[in-house]
Write an enzyme that holds these catalytic residues in place. Sequence first.
Site, short mmCIF file in Angstrom:
data_model
loop_
_atom_site.label_atom_id
_atom_site.label_comp_id
_atom_site.label_asym_id
_atom_site.label_seq_id
_atom_site.Cartn_x
_atom_site.Cartn_y
_atom_site.Cartn_z
N SER A 158 -8.56 1.90 5.04
CA SER A 158 -7.20 2.14 5.53
C SER A 158 -7.19 2.35 7.05
O SER A 158 -8.14 2.84 7.65
CB SER A 158 -6.60 3.37 4.85
OG SER A 158 -6.52 3.19 3.47
N HIS A 195 -11.12 -2.13 1.22
CA HIS A 195 -11.16 -0.76 0.70
C HIS A 195 -11.94 -0.60 -0.60
O HIS A 195 -11.65 0.29 -1.40
CB HIS A 195 -9.74 -0.20 0.54
CG HIS A 195 -9.67 1.26 0.88
ND1 HIS A 195 -8.51 2.01 0.77
CD2 HIS A 195 -10.62 2.12 1.30
CE1 HIS A 195 -8.74 3.25 1.13
NE2 HIS A 195 -10.03 3.34 1.46
N ASP A 229 0.84 -1.19 0.00
CA ASP A 229 0.00 0.00 0.00
C ASP A 229 0.87 1.25 0.00
O ASP A 229 1.64 1.48 0.94
CB ASP A 229 -0.90 -0.01 1.25
CG ASP A 229 -2.08 0.93 1.14
OD1 ASP A 229 -2.04 1.84 0.29
OD2 ASP A 229 -3.03 0.77 1.90
N ASP A 230 0.77 2.04 -1.06
CA ASP A 230 1.51 3.31 -1.19
C ASP A 230 3.02 3.12 -1.27
O ASP A 230 3.78 4.02 -0.92
CB ASP A 230 1.19 4.26 -0.02
CG ASP A 230 -0.22 4.81 -0.06
OD1 ASP A 230 -0.97 4.46 -0.98
OD2 ASP A 230 -0.57 5.60 0.84
N HIS A 285 1.62 2.27 3.93
CA HIS A 285 0.70 3.40 4.09
C HIS A 285 0.89 4.01 5.48
O HIS A 285 1.01 3.29 6.47
CB HIS A 285 -0.73 2.88 3.92
CG HIS A 285 -1.80 3.93 3.84
ND1 HIS A 285 -2.08 4.80 4.86
CD2 HIS A 285 -2.67 4.24 2.83
CE1 HIS A 285 -3.09 5.59 4.50
NE2 HIS A 285 -3.44 5.27 3.26
N ARG A 325 -7.83 -1.30 -6.44
CA ARG A 325 -8.32 -2.58 -5.91
C ARG A 325 -9.53 -3.07 -6.70
O ARG A 325 -9.69 -4.27 -6.93
CB ARG A 325 -8.63 -2.43 -4.42
CG ARG A 325 -7.35 -2.29 -3.60
CD ARG A 325 -7.55 -1.58 -2.26
NE ARG A 325 -6.30 -0.96 -1.89
CZ ARG A 325 -5.34 -1.56 -1.19
NH1 ARG A 325 -5.51 -2.79 -0.75
NH2 ARG A 325 -4.22 -0.92 -0.92
N ASP A 380 -0.06 -0.71 -4.88
CA ASP A 380 -1.35 -0.27 -5.42
C ASP A 380 -1.27 1.08 -6.14
O ASP A 380 -2.09 1.37 -7.01
CB ASP A 380 -2.42 -0.22 -4.32
CG ASP A 380 -2.11 0.78 -3.21
OD1 ASP A 380 -0.95 1.26 -3.11
OD2 ASP A 380 -3.02 1.09 -2.41
N ASN A 381 -0.34 1.91 -5.77
CA ASN A 381 -0.12 3.22 -6.41
C ASN A 381 1.19 3.78 -5.88
O ASN A 381 1.90 3.12 -5.13
CB ASN A 381 -1.29 4.18 -6.13
CG ASN A 381 -1.73 4.24 -4.68
OD1 ASN A 381 -2.86 3.86 -4.35
ND2 ASN A 381 -0.86 4.68 -3.80
N LYS A 398 -6.32 -5.21 3.66
CA LYS A 398 -7.18 -4.05 3.49
C LYS A 398 -8.09 -4.24 2.28
O LYS A 398 -7.62 -4.35 1.15
CB LYS A 398 -6.33 -2.78 3.33
CG LYS A 398 -7.17 -1.52 3.29
CD LYS A 398 -6.31 -0.28 3.17
CE LYS A 398 -6.03 0.05 1.72
NZ LYS A 398 -5.47 1.40 1.53
N CYS A 443 -5.97 4.20 -3.93
CA CYS A 443 -6.18 2.85 -3.40
C CYS A 443 -7.42 2.15 -3.94
O CYS A 443 -7.33 1.05 -4.51
CB CYS A 443 -6.30 2.90 -1.87
SG CYS A 443 -4.91 3.63 -1.01
N LYS A 502 1.28 9.55 -5.44
CA LYS A 502 -0.11 9.14 -5.24
C LYS A 502 -1.07 10.29 -5.53
O LYS A 502 -0.85 11.42 -5.11
CB LYS A 502 -0.29 8.67 -3.80
CG LYS A 502 -1.69 8.24 -3.44
CD LYS A 502 -1.74 7.72 -2.01
CE LYS A 502 -3.15 7.30 -1.62
NZ LYS A 502 -3.19 6.70 -0.27
#
Length: 497
Positions: A174, A148, A54-55, A231, A97, A283-284, A146, A93, A318
């Site tokens: 998150s 989301h 994540d991130d 994240h 997903r 994810d990004n 997660k 995010c 992001k």
Amino acid sequence: MRSIDRPRTSTRLMVLSLLLSLAMMTMMTSSGRAAPQQTGAADARPNVIVVLADDMGYADLHLNGNPVIQTPNIDQMARDGLQLTSLYTAPLCTPTRGMLLTSRYPTRTGIINVTGPGSPQGIRSTEVTIADALRARGYRTAMFGKWHIGDFDTNPAWNPTAHGFDEFLGLPYSHDYNPPAGVPLYHDTTKVEQPVRYNLLTQRYTEETIRFIRAAGGRPFFVYLAHNMPHIPVGTSDAFKGHSRAGRYGDAIEEVDWSVGEIIRTLEELGLDRNTIMVFQSDNGPWVAAAERLYDRGDRGQKIEGDIGWPGLLRGSKGSTYEGGVRVPAIVRWPGTIPAGGVSADIVSVMDWFPTFVALAGGTISPDHAVDGVDISAFLKGTGPDPRSEVFYYSGANIQAVRQGSWKLRVGPPEPAAPFGPTAAPTRGTASTDAGRGGRGRGAGSTVAPLTELFNVDTDPAERFNVAAAHPDIVARLQARMAAFGESTQTTAAAAR
């Protein structure tokens, strides 16, 4: 081939349904969801594991140039498999997903904004997920991490167990959200902890993944492991506090690396290594714009200077449709099937995993079900070229860019105008605001006059040189393509509602 000069084909994304004919979804229930069906021998169908960070920034891994953060297990995963240096996601995010699980662009699914506590948006009951499709092929399915794509704490219809997953442990959104009682942790449909001890999530998700793998009993399985880290606010178990020279952020990434290593060691120990395809990606891009004030929450999370990722030479982060927001670190490993030590800069999308896994499981996708991913299994094995010729970059409901081959046309703000404000109505070929973070109220958003930028992202991956004026023919061609595709997805989405 396993090199950055692998030839590309002219295959079009929009003819995917003709290429992926047949009947993966012929076994449907009256509600339109895929029904379980046992087919074939287990050894003919590979196990599937997707690990989503994540991130995580493009250059947060040692193999991508980070001089301090140590990621020996992920680095080894790349040496054992194929590193994809041009894998694309959405800039936020939730849309990513949704794209991963459904193989569809956000405007087709309506999953365009970031969901939070009480958000009215979530995955539709009519969507078919990877888990649905693989369960229909006889797979056991589990999701740890997660979710989301819908707050199932307020609407149980969005729980992962209602969307193809046999087992679940994780969060509805998150861990940085701060509802009065704190972020809840769920086991299947039961709330087991609130507020969640977010510093233990990497360890707990890993333990659950290993338990699930050990219990497979010879039946093929699909695991979707969606880590919360790195994240912010970052957190680790005690074993990884002070582990990295890169501070708390480095600690969090090095624990994710430990997680990858533990999973691979378990596969090797159980003799499942050569029958398991495993993907690792983010994810990004990194969340550079996160405000300090959002994380002054004591035990529920604090952000300190340095708790932020690095996109490396890529521009943006992001929330942005520059490369640093949507081009992510990615590796795929399958010993004995995917040749080891490969690196490819050919275009791949997070949406491609769905049709690829279905094909590897011996299934097919009905032409009546529109997906935007393509089956890249032959490409991964080195027996065929990359079938993807283009990818579109969405910000909320708006197409902001398209890449075809080396050329990327971007029509949007120079940087995210309001990364977490509300999303404006869709536009055709331009963008007026960036995607929102639904339910959080972090700003009103604003209209920004779009720039028209053309980059050769092979010769200029940092997007330093806008060459639109020198190539008006390419600009016109890509503008027309972007507008036509945007119109087609809006039409599809309207028909589905």
